[in-house]
Design a protein around this motif. Structure first.
Motif, PDB file in Angstrom:
ATOM      1  N   GLY A 167      -4.078  29.676 -39.353  1.00 19.74           N
ATOM      2  CA  GLY A 167      -4.922  28.676 -39.986  1.00 19.74           C
ATOM      3  C   GLY A 167      -4.205  28.073 -41.177  1.00 19.74           C
ATOM      4  O   GLY A 167      -3.055  28.413 -41.466  1.00 19.74           O
ATOM      5  N   SER A 199      -4.648  31.186 -43.591  1.00 21.04           N
ATOM      6  CA  SER A 199      -4.309  32.562 -43.228  1.00 21.04           C
ATOM      7  C   SER A 199      -3.436  32.609 -41.978  1.00 21.04           C
ATOM      8  O   SER A 199      -3.357  31.636 -41.240  1.00 21.04           O
ATOM      9  CB  SER A 199      -5.584  33.356 -42.948  1.00 21.04           C
ATOM     10  OG  SER A 199      -6.108  32.990 -41.689  1.00 21.04           O
ATOM     11  N   VAL A 211      -3.291  35.371 -38.798  1.00 22.17           N
ATOM     12  CA  VAL A 211      -3.998  36.546 -38.275  1.00 22.17           C
ATOM     13  C   VAL A 211      -3.224  37.143 -37.103  1.00 22.17           C
ATOM     14  O   VAL A 211      -2.826  36.419 -36.183  1.00 22.17           O
ATOM     15  CB  VAL A 211      -5.437  36.183 -37.844  1.00 22.17           C
ATOM     16  CG1 VAL A 211      -6.179  37.410 -37.336  1.00 22.17           C
ATOM     17  CG2 VAL A 211      -6.205  35.542 -39.003  1.00 22.17           C
ATOM     18  N   LYS A 214      -5.478  40.025 -41.302  1.00 22.84           N
ATOM     19  CA  LYS A 214      -5.529  38.660 -41.835  1.00 22.84           C
ATOM     20  C   LYS A 214      -4.751  38.584 -43.152  1.00 22.84           C
ATOM     21  O   LYS A 214      -5.156  39.161 -44.155  1.00 22.84           O
ATOM     22  CB  LYS A 214      -6.989  38.238 -42.028  1.00 22.84           C
ATOM     23  CG  LYS A 214      -7.137  36.820 -42.582  1.00 22.84           C
ATOM     24  CD  LYS A 214      -8.585  36.363 -42.552  1.00 22.84           C
ATOM     25  CE  LYS A 214      -8.756  35.005 -43.233  1.00 22.84           C
ATOM     26  NZ  LYS A 214     -10.161  34.561 -43.247  1.00 22.84           N
ATOM     27  N   MET A 217      -9.404  44.319 -40.243  1.00 23.06           N
ATOM     28  CA  MET A 217     -10.798  44.396 -39.776  1.00 23.06           C
ATOM     29  C   MET A 217     -10.818  44.588 -38.263  1.00 23.06           C
ATOM     30  O   MET A 217      -9.791  44.412 -37.597  1.00 23.06           O
ATOM     31  CB  MET A 217     -11.537  43.108 -40.154  1.00 23.06           C
ATOM     32  CG  MET A 217     -11.019  41.883 -39.423  1.00 23.06           C
ATOM     33  SD  MET A 217     -11.763  40.339 -39.979  1.00 23.06           S
ATOM     34  CE  MET A 217     -10.505  39.717 -41.085  1.00 23.06           C
ATOM     35  N   GLU A 218     -11.979  44.952 -37.761  1.00 22.41           N
ATOM     36  CA  GLU A 218     -12.172  45.108 -36.324  1.00 22.41           C
ATOM     37  C   GLU A 218     -11.681  43.862 -35.580  1.00 22.41           C
ATOM     38  O   GLU A 218     -11.946  42.737 -35.994  1.00 22.41           O
ATOM     39  CB  GLU A 218     -13.685  45.284 -36.100  1.00 22.41           C
ATOM     40  CG  GLU A 218     -14.140  45.244 -34.686  1.00 22.41           C
ATOM     41  CD  GLU A 218     -15.680  45.173 -34.603  1.00 22.41           C
ATOM     42  OE1 GLU A 218     -16.362  45.153 -35.657  1.00 22.41           O
ATOM     43  OE2 GLU A 218     -16.189  45.140 -33.484  1.00 22.41           O
ATOM     44  N   VAL A 228     -12.116  41.340 -32.816  1.00 16.21           N
ATOM     45  CA  VAL A 228     -13.293  40.892 -32.072  1.00 16.21           C
ATOM     46  C   VAL A 228     -12.859  40.199 -30.792  1.00 16.21           C
ATOM     47  O   VAL A 228     -12.022  39.294 -30.810  1.00 16.21           O
ATOM     48  CB  VAL A 228     -14.136  39.919 -32.922  1.00 16.21           C
ATOM     49  CG1 VAL A 228     -15.299  39.367 -32.112  1.00 16.21           C
ATOM     50  CG2 VAL A 228     -14.615  40.610 -34.186  1.00 16.21           C
ATOM     51  N   GLU A 272     -13.810  31.137 -30.098  1.00 14.38           N
ATOM     52  CA  GLU A 272     -14.455  30.293 -31.094  1.00 14.38           C
ATOM     53  C   GLU A 272     -15.535  29.432 -30.426  1.00 14.38           C
ATOM     54  O   GLU A 272     -15.315  28.882 -29.344  1.00 14.38           O
ATOM     55  CB  GLU A 272     -13.443  29.390 -31.804  1.00 14.38           C
ATOM     56  CG  GLU A 272     -12.444  30.121 -32.694  1.00 14.38           C
ATOM     57  CD  GLU A 272     -11.170  30.476 -31.952  1.00 14.38           C
ATOM     58  OE1 GLU A 272     -11.153  30.427 -30.702  1.00 14.38           O
ATOM     59  OE2 GLU A 272     -10.180  30.817 -32.630  1.00 14.38           O
ATOM     60  N   ASN A 328     -15.575  29.260 -37.045  1.00 10.88           N
ATOM     61  CA  ASN A 328     -15.705  30.569 -37.684  1.00 10.88           C
ATOM     62  C   ASN A 328     -16.784  31.440 -37.052  1.00 10.88           C
ATOM     63  O   ASN A 328     -17.233  32.410 -37.641  1.00 10.88           O
ATOM     64  CB  ASN A 328     -15.947  30.395 -39.188  1.00 10.88           C
ATOM     65  CG  ASN A 328     -14.701  29.891 -39.889  1.00 10.88           C
ATOM     66  OD1 ASN A 328     -13.581  30.116 -39.402  1.00 10.88           O
ATOM     67  ND2 ASN A 328     -14.874  29.202 -41.006  1.00 10.88           N
ATOM     68  N   ASP A 363     -14.251  34.844 -41.216  1.00 11.85           N
ATOM     69  CA  ASP A 363     -13.747  33.956 -42.279  1.00 11.85           C
ATOM     70  C   ASP A 363     -14.686  33.873 -43.483  1.00 11.85           C
ATOM     71  O   ASP A 363     -15.332  32.864 -43.724  1.00 11.85           O
ATOM     72  CB  ASP A 363     -13.504  32.549 -41.676  1.00 11.85           C
ATOM     73  CG  ASP A 363     -12.468  31.765 -42.478  1.00 11.85           C
ATOM     74  OD1 ASP A 363     -12.012  32.258 -43.523  1.00 11.85           O
ATOM     75  OD2 ASP A 363     -12.126  30.649 -42.041  1.00 11.85           O
TER      76      ASP A 363
HETATM   77  P1  ADP Z   1      -8.734  30.759 -41.596  1.00 14.57           P
HETATM   78  O1  ADP Z   1      -9.172  30.751 -43.019  1.00 14.57           O
HETATM   79  O2  ADP Z   1      -7.266  30.616 -41.476  1.00 14.57           O
HETATM   80  O3  ADP Z   1      -9.520  29.796 -40.750  1.00 14.57           O
HETATM   81  P2  ADP Z   1     -10.056  32.879 -40.005  1.00 14.57           P
HETATM   82  O4  ADP Z   1     -10.663  34.103 -40.585  1.00 14.57           O
HETATM   83  O5  ADP Z   1     -11.001  31.845 -39.505  1.00 14.57           O
HETATM   84  O6  ADP Z   1      -9.031  32.268 -41.094  1.00 14.57           O
HETATM   85  O7  ADP Z   1      -9.068  33.333 -38.830  1.00 14.57           O
HETATM   86  C1  ADP Z   1      -8.236  32.431 -38.136  1.00 14.57           C
HETATM   87  C2  ADP Z   1      -8.289  32.704 -36.638  1.00 14.57           C
HETATM   88  O8  ADP Z   1      -7.868  34.040 -36.342  1.00 14.57           O
HETATM   89  C3  ADP Z   1      -9.690  32.617 -36.055  1.00 14.57           C
HETATM   90  O9  ADP Z   1     -10.004  31.306 -35.659  1.00 14.57           O
HETATM   91  C4  ADP Z   1      -9.635  33.569 -34.881  1.00 14.57           C
HETATM   92  O10 ADP Z   1      -9.071  32.915 -33.745  1.00 14.57           O
HETATM   93  C5  ADP Z   1      -8.682  34.627 -35.327  1.00 14.57           C
HETATM   94  N1  ADP Z   1      -9.411  35.776 -35.892  1.00 14.57           N
HETATM   95  C6  ADP Z   1      -9.789  35.939 -37.177  1.00 14.57           C
HETATM   96  N2  ADP Z   1     -10.441  37.110 -37.375  1.00 14.57           N
HETATM   97  C7  ADP Z   1     -10.480  37.711 -36.167  1.00 14.57           C
HETATM   98  C8  ADP Z   1     -11.015  38.966 -35.688  1.00 14.57           C
HETATM   99  N3  ADP Z   1     -11.632  39.823 -36.518  1.00 14.57           N
HETATM  100  N4  ADP Z   1     -10.863  39.259 -34.386  1.00 14.57           N
HETATM  101  C9  ADP Z   1     -10.232  38.406 -33.542  1.00 14.57           C
HETATM  102  N5  ADP Z   1      -9.706  37.233 -33.921  1.00 14.57           N
HETATM  103  C10 ADP Z   1      -9.818  36.865 -35.218  1.00 14.57           C
END
Ligand code: ADP
Ligand code: MN
Length: 289
Positions: free
Chosen positions: A100, A103, A105, A119, A184-185, A187, A191, A228, A242
């Motif tokens: 992103g 971040s 991830v 993340k 974190m877990e 998931v 989206e 998100n 997020d």
């Molecule tokens: P940003 O601030 O960069 O948007 P996010 O927390 O939305 O950060 O995470 C970016 C992407 O990473 C998400 O759109 C998702 O595809 C993936 N992602 C984030 N957290 C998880 C999670 N806990 N499990 C699986 N995929 C995740």
């Protein structure tokens, strides 16, 4: 990725050198190699060799022959290493799940067989390019601006995940936080903007009821949108991700943020599924909270 490849190339000694430089950064913008040698009580030759190696891997930047500082990837490695040492993770997938604006991830395996999302917070990356802003004074201490902001962001997210998860709001279970990294877990979900829901009414209800449960613990997500929210493809259960920009619901200006979150969600369900749920109806349902 580069960082993970570099991490695998580092010896225990290299990692200790990085950690020592991080500590010495409290007092030095550029750390004198002599100080590292003194601190570690090892020969200059051994330290020099490690520094040259990490300089080539772009984990360290030199200023003159006798001073060094850490780079962003070095902080990533220190964070990964802390989590490995704590037994949180033992392997990271080399390809990111998502990159992103704010971040990166990655998926990581844990020794207990679980899978986590790692993340790395990147807030402040832009201002970091300006070398004059490289450090700010906070009280008596100097901080790397970028790292300081990213760290706050990571710790804010961890706090919200902890509270939300405790209140049974569908959020990834938090596992650990260190520096600018949250584990974190993982998931299993897609989206919201990428799925064609078979039961959109039910999914919208899950979202509104999550917002309701959050208000009960005085929290507003603050960045709710179709990117998100992850939807499990088999049962269409949601997980909200997020969280760094969450805020308390009882502070000035929070209502505007709550309505913005809601409007974005309602607009998504209206334009993609023709659902006509008005903001007023939802707000009056939330009013007692
Ligand atoms: P940003 O601030 O960069 O948007 P996010 O927390 O939305 O950060 O995470 C970016 C992407 O990473 C998400 O759109 C998702 O595809 C993936 N992602 C984030 N957290 C998880 C999670 N806990 N499990 C699986 N995929 C995740
Ligand atoms: Mn996001």
């Amino acid at each position: 990725s580069n960082v993970i490849a570099s991490y695998n190339e580092l010896s225990k000694l290299d990692l200790r050198v990085l950690r020592v430089i991080e500590v010495l950064h409290r007092n030095h913008e550029y750390v004198p190699v002599k100080r590292i040698v003194n601190y570690m009580g090892l020969s200059e030759e051994v330290i020099d060799k490690s520094i040259s190696k990490m300089n080539k891997l772009k984990l360290l930047v030199r200023r003159g022959p006798d001073n060094v500082r850490l780079t962003f990837p070095a902080y990533d490695i220190l964070s990964i290493h802390t989590m490995v040492k704590k037994g949180v993770i033992d392997a990271i997938a080399p390809t990111p799940l998502g990159v992103g604006k704010e971040s990166d991830v990655y998926a990581a395996d844990a020794p207990n067989g679980e899978k986590y999302a790692l993340k790395f917070h990147r807030i402040g990356r832009v201002s970091f390019r300006n070398t004059r802003k490289y450090r700010v004074w906070i009280g008596e201490r100097r901080h790397v601006t970028w790292l300081y902001e990213a760290k706050i962001s990571a710790h804010m997210e961890y706090l919200a995940l902890t509270e939300a998860y405790k209140a049974k709001v569908p959020a990834p279970r938090p596992r650990a936080v260190t520096r600018h990294l949250v584990a974190m877990e993982y998931v299993n979900g897609v989206e919201l903007f990428r799925v064609k829901l078979s039961n959109p009414e039910d999914v919208l209800e899950q979202i509104i009821s999550a917002i309701e449960d959050l208000l009960r613990i005085n929290i507003i997500h603050g960045d709710l949108n179709e990117y998100n929210i992850l939807v499990n493809p088999s049962d269409e259960k949601i997980t909200i991700i997020d969280w760094p920009q969450w805020m308390y619901a009882n502070v000035k200006g929070s209502r505007v943020i709550l309505m913005r979150d809601l409007n974005i969600i309602l607009r998504h369900f209206k334009s993609n599924y023709g659902l006509n749920v008005g903001i007023d109806a939802v707000m009056s349902r939330l009013a007692p909270l």
